[in-house]
Design a protein around this motif. Structure first.
Motif, PDB file in Angstrom:
ATOM      1  N   SER A  78     -62.132  33.979 -33.764  1.00 49.86           N
ATOM      2  CA  SER A  78     -62.696  33.543 -35.271  1.00 49.86           C
ATOM      3  C   SER A  78     -63.734  34.126 -35.681  1.00 49.86           C
ATOM      4  O   SER A  78     -63.922  34.473 -36.931  1.00 49.86           O
ATOM      5  N   ASP A 105     -66.077  28.807 -38.285  1.00 43.96           N
ATOM      6  CA  ASP A 105     -65.854  27.276 -37.924  1.00 43.96           C
ATOM      7  C   ASP A 105     -64.677  26.808 -38.750  1.00 43.96           C
ATOM      8  O   ASP A 105     -63.778  26.217 -38.112  1.00 43.96           O
ATOM      9  N   THR A 106     -64.453  27.263 -40.168  1.00 46.34           N
ATOM     10  CA  THR A 106     -63.565  26.982 -40.972  1.00 46.34           C
ATOM     11  C   THR A 106     -62.098  27.555 -40.354  1.00 46.34           C
ATOM     12  O   THR A 106     -61.083  26.717 -40.257  1.00 46.34           O
ATOM     13  N   ALA A 110     -61.476  28.364 -37.166  1.00 45.20           N
ATOM     14  CA  ALA A 110     -61.161  27.611 -35.990  1.00 45.20           C
ATOM     15  C   ALA A 110     -60.705  26.261 -36.243  1.00 45.20           C
ATOM     16  O   ALA A 110     -59.755  25.608 -35.654  1.00 45.20           O
ATOM     17  N   THR A 111     -61.410  25.521 -37.161  1.00 47.57           N
ATOM     18  CA  THR A 111     -60.741  24.051 -37.603  1.00 47.57           C
ATOM     19  C   THR A 111     -59.436  24.220 -38.021  1.00 47.57           C
ATOM     20  O   THR A 111     -58.684  23.477 -37.819  1.00 47.57           O
ATOM     21  N   ARG A 154     -57.138  26.474 -37.517  1.00 52.04           N
ATOM     22  CA  ARG A 154     -56.311  26.678 -36.629  1.00 52.04           C
ATOM     23  C   ARG A 154     -55.975  25.681 -35.480  1.00 52.04           C
ATOM     24  O   ARG A 154     -54.665  25.198 -35.080  1.00 52.04           O
ATOM     25  N   ARG A 155     -56.858  24.741 -35.565  1.00 47.32           N
ATOM     26  CA  ARG A 155     -56.881  23.409 -34.553  1.00 47.32           C
ATOM     27  C   ARG A 155     -55.846  22.546 -35.139  1.00 47.32           C
ATOM     28  O   ARG A 155     -55.098  21.783 -34.373  1.00 47.32           O
ATOM     29  N   THR A 156     -56.140  22.222 -36.378  1.00 48.54           N
ATOM     30  CA  THR A 156     -55.535  21.213 -37.173  1.00 48.54           C
ATOM     31  C   THR A 156     -53.893  21.720 -37.524  1.00 48.54           C
ATOM     32  O   THR A 156     -53.322  20.666 -37.734  1.00 48.54           O
TER      33      THR A 156
END
Length: 85
Positions: free
Chosen positions: A16, A41-42, A44-45, A47-49
């Protein structure tokens, strides 16, 4: 954001932090990101959701296909009937 991740994966960027840096210096990434610079952070978030959508797009790019099962989940498979996990 999905297009940005697919483009960066195709160019070998998986981190990221590196994707964020590339939106500042790489002209191709700037075009795909519409000259926006998302924070790591955006990325990664997102990607996670949206893990399932990213996996479906990744399998489509790799030549694999997916087929929805009865419970709404996607079953990803290779053309040789191997698992795509």
């Amino acid at each position: 954001m999905l297009a940005l991740l697919i483009f960066s994966y195709a160019n070998g960027l998986f981190s990221s932090h590196r994707i964020e840096r590339a939106t500042y210096r790489d002209i191709g990434m700037r075009v795909v990101a519409a000259n926006l610079h998302p924070d790591h952070d955006t990325i990664a978030t997102f990607r996670r959701t949206n893990r399932t959508a990213i996996l479906c797009q990744h399998c489509a790019v790799d030549g694999r296909y997916h087929r929805p099962s009865g419970d709404g989940a996607c079953r990803h498979r290779l053309r040789q009937r191997k698992s795509c996990r």
